[in-house]
Motif scaffolding. Structure first.
Motif, PDB file in Angstrom:
ATOM      1  N   LEU A   1      31.795  67.551  64.974  1.00  0.00           N
ATOM      2  CA  LEU A   1      32.835  68.407  64.399  1.00  0.00           C
ATOM      3  C   LEU A   1      33.682  69.008  65.512  1.00  0.00           C
ATOM      4  CD1 LEU A   1      32.292  71.121  61.673  1.00  0.00           C
ATOM      5  CD2 LEU A   1      33.097  71.808  63.923  1.00  0.00           C
ATOM      6  N   HIS A   2      34.974  69.079  65.249  1.00  0.00           N
ATOM      7  CA  HIS A   2      35.895  69.736  66.171  1.00  0.00           C
ATOM      8  C   HIS A   2      36.727  70.742  65.385  1.00  0.00           C
ATOM      9  CE1 HIS A   2      38.749  70.398  69.442  1.00  0.00           C
ATOM     10  NE2 HIS A   2      39.720  70.223  68.550  1.00  0.00           N
TER      11      HIS A   2
ATOM     12  N   ALA B   1      24.140  72.244  60.231  1.00  0.00           N
ATOM     13  CA  ALA B   1      22.689  72.420  60.330  1.00  0.00           C
ATOM     14  C   ALA B   1      21.963  71.458  59.410  1.00  0.00           C
ATOM     15  CB  ALA B   1      22.301  73.869  59.992  1.00  0.00           C
ATOM     16  N   PRO B   2      20.994  70.702  59.872  1.00  0.00           N
ATOM     17  CA  PRO B   2      20.261  69.754  59.033  1.00  0.00           C
ATOM     18  C   PRO B   2      19.549  70.440  57.875  1.00  0.00           C
ATOM     19  CG  PRO B   2      19.797  69.375  61.352  1.00  0.00           C
ATOM     20  CD  PRO B   2      20.516  70.671  61.262  1.00  0.00           C
ATOM     21  N   GLY B   3      19.678  69.872  56.710  1.00  0.00           N
ATOM     22  CA  GLY B   3      18.964  70.366  55.546  1.00  0.00           C
ATOM     23  C   GLY B   3      19.581  71.538  54.858  1.00  0.00           C
TER      24      GLY B   3
ATOM     25  N   SER C   1      21.538  72.356  65.128  1.00  0.00           N
ATOM     26  CA  SER C   1      22.686  71.722  64.483  1.00  0.00           C
ATOM     27  C   SER C   1      23.419  70.757  65.403  1.00  0.00           C
ATOM     28  CB  SER C   1      23.660  72.796  63.994  1.00  0.00           C
ATOM     29  OG  SER C   1      24.037  73.648  65.064  1.00  0.00           O
ATOM     30  N   GLY C   2      23.115  70.772  66.699  1.00  0.00           N
ATOM     31  CA  GLY C   2      23.785  69.885  67.632  1.00  0.00           C
ATOM     32  C   GLY C   2      24.106  70.571  68.948  1.00  0.00           C
ATOM     33  N   SER C   3      24.882  69.898  69.776  1.00  0.00           N
ATOM     34  CA  SER C   3      25.299  70.435  71.069  1.00  0.00           C
ATOM     35  C   SER C   3      26.634  71.163  70.906  1.00  0.00           C
ATOM     36  CB  SER C   3      25.425  69.298  72.085  1.00  0.00           C
ATOM     37  OG  SER C   3      25.843  69.787  73.336  1.00  0.00           O
ATOM     38  N   TRP C   4      26.668  72.436  71.303  1.00  0.00           N
ATOM     39  CA  TRP C   4      27.832  73.294  71.075  1.00  0.00           C
ATOM     40  C   TRP C   4      28.629  73.508  72.363  1.00  0.00           C
ATOM     41  CZ3 TRP C   4      29.120  76.979  66.923  1.00  0.00           C
ATOM     42  CH2 TRP C   4      28.438  76.698  65.722  1.00  0.00           C
TER      43      TRP C   4
ATOM     44  N   THR D   1      27.035  66.389  66.805  1.00  0.00           N
ATOM     45  CA  THR D   1      25.896  66.287  65.900  1.00  0.00           C
ATOM     46  C   THR D   1      25.928  64.965  65.160  1.00  0.00           C
ATOM     47  OG1 THR D   1      24.768  67.334  64.029  1.00  0.00           O
ATOM     48  CG2 THR D   1      27.169  67.428  64.049  1.00  0.00           C
ATOM     49  N   THR D   2      24.761  64.549  64.700  1.00  0.00           N
ATOM     50  CA  THR D   2      24.656  63.332  63.893  1.00  0.00           C
ATOM     51  C   THR D   2      24.073  63.650  62.517  1.00  0.00           C
ATOM     52  OG1 THR D   2      22.478  62.886  64.871  1.00  0.00           O
ATOM     53  CG2 THR D   2      24.391  61.846  65.906  1.00  0.00           C
TER      54      THR D   2
END
Length: 288
Positions: A255-256, A284-286, A199-202, A223-224
Motif C-alpha cells: 500500500l502507498h 493487518a492479517p485477519g 501488517s508489513g514493513s512500514w 505487505t502481502t
C-alpha cells in the motif's frame, strides 16, 4: 556583463535550492566548502590591486592612506567566516543572513571609495568582492537547510511552528507502533519512521511538495496480506488537515498512501496517529 552574471546567479540559485532539497549531505559539504573558499578569496582582495596597472593601489594602501571603506568587503567576508566556522555551523542561518547583507554593503562601500578617490574601482578586486559575496550567499542555502537548530530553542519553534502537529504525530505513531523514529534531517522535513509490523514493513516520510503545492506526508506498507484488495474499498481512510489532496494506491506488494496538506498547521498529533491506525486496519492479517 550584468545580464550574464544575473542569469548565472539565477541558475545557481535554482541549482542551490535543488541541492538543499534533494542533494543530501554530499552536496551540502561541497557547496559549503565552495562558499568558504570564496569568502577567503574575498578576504585576501585587500592585498590585490584596486586600481589599474599604472596606478598600483592595493586595498591595504588605499585604506591606510585614503579611505578605510575599501576594507569593508573583507571585514564582512571575515565576519561571515567567523560566525560560520566559529559556531561549528550552529549559526549557519546567521552567517547566511550576513552574507545576504554583505552584497549591498560591499556595493555601497565600493561606491564610497570611488566617489572619494579619482580612481575607477571597477577592477578585478571589486568584481571578485561583489560576485563572490553573491555566490557565497547562494551556496550557503544547502547548509542552512541541513543545519538543525536545537530542539526546543526559539529557532526550532519558529521553524516547526506550522508543522508541529505533523512532527509530533509521526513521532507518536512510531512510538505506538514500535517503529524506529528518525528526527528531521532538514528544516524542510518533519521526521520519518520505519520498521516491521505484523501488517508489513512500514516507512513514514514527510517532505514539502512543489506540485500540488503544500506539505507532503507519505506512508508505504510493504505487505502481502491476501485480502488487502477487498478491505481497501471500505473508504475508512481519509486525508488529514484542511483542503488536502490524498491518494491511496494498493498493489500486489502493498500500500502507498500520499497526502498533500494545504494547511499543515491544521494537522494535530492525533490526526497522524489515527491515519496510521486506519492504514494498519487495511493491511493487518485477519482484520476485516
Amino acid at each position: 556583463m550584468e545580464t550574464i552574471w544575473g542569469g548565472f546567479s539565477a541558475f545557481l540559485l535554482i541549482l542551490s535550492i535543488y541541492w538543499a532539497v534533494k542533494g543530501g549531505r554530499r552536496a551540502q559539504k561541497i557547496t559549503l566548502s565552495a562558499a568558504i573558499i570564496i569568502e577567503v578569496i574575498v578576504t585576501f582582495t585587500m592585498f590585490m590591486d584596486w586600481g589599474y596597472s599604472w596606478v598600483e593601489e592595493s586595498g591595504i594602501h588605499i585604506a591606510m592612506e585614503h579611505n578605510i571603506w575599501v576594507l569593508v568587503p573583507q571585514l564582512m567576508a571575515l565576519t561571515v567566516l567567523v560566525v560560520l566556522l566559529g559556531s561549528k555551523l550552529r549559526r549557519a542561518w546567521l552567517a547566511f543572513m550576513l552574507s545576504i547583507l554583505q552584497v549591498p554593503v560591499i556595493f555601497y562601500s565600493i561606491y564610497m571609495v570611488q566617489m572619494d578617490l579619482d580612481l575607477s574601482m571597477f577592477t578585478i578586486a571589486a568584481v571578485i568582492c561583489l560576485g563572490g559575496a553573491t555566490t557565497a550567499a547562494i551556496l550557503l542555502l544547502p547548509t542552512v537547510v541541513r543545519t538543525m537548530p536545537d530542539e526546543g530553542s526559539h529557532l526550532w519553534k519558529l521553524v516547526f511552528a506550522n508543522r508541529l502537529g505533523v512532527l509530533q504525530g509521526i513521532r507518536a505513531a512510531a512510538q505506538e507502533m514500535g517503529l524506529t523514529y528518525e528526527p528531521p534531517a532538514t528544516i524542510l522535513e518533519s521526521g520519518s519512521a520505519k520498521g516491521d509490523r505484523p501488517s508489513g514493513s512500514w516507512v513514514i516520510h514527510s517532505h514539502p511538495s512543489l506540485w500540488p503545492p503544500g506539505y507532503g506526508l507519505t506512508i508505504d506498507i510493504d505487505t502481502t496480506a491476501a485480502d488487502i484488495q477487498q478491505k481497501s474499498d471500505t473508504g475508512s481512510v481519509a486525508g488529514i488537515g484542511n483542503n488536502n489532496h490524498h491518494t491511496l494506491d494498493i498493489g500486489d506488494n502493498g500500500l502507498h498512501y500520499s497526502c498533500i496538506i494545504r494547511t499543515p498547521g491544521s494537522v494535530s498529533r492525533d490526526d497522524v496517529v489515527h491515519l496510521a491506525r486506519d492504514l494498519e486496519r487495511l493491511t493487518a492479517p485477519g482484520i476485516t
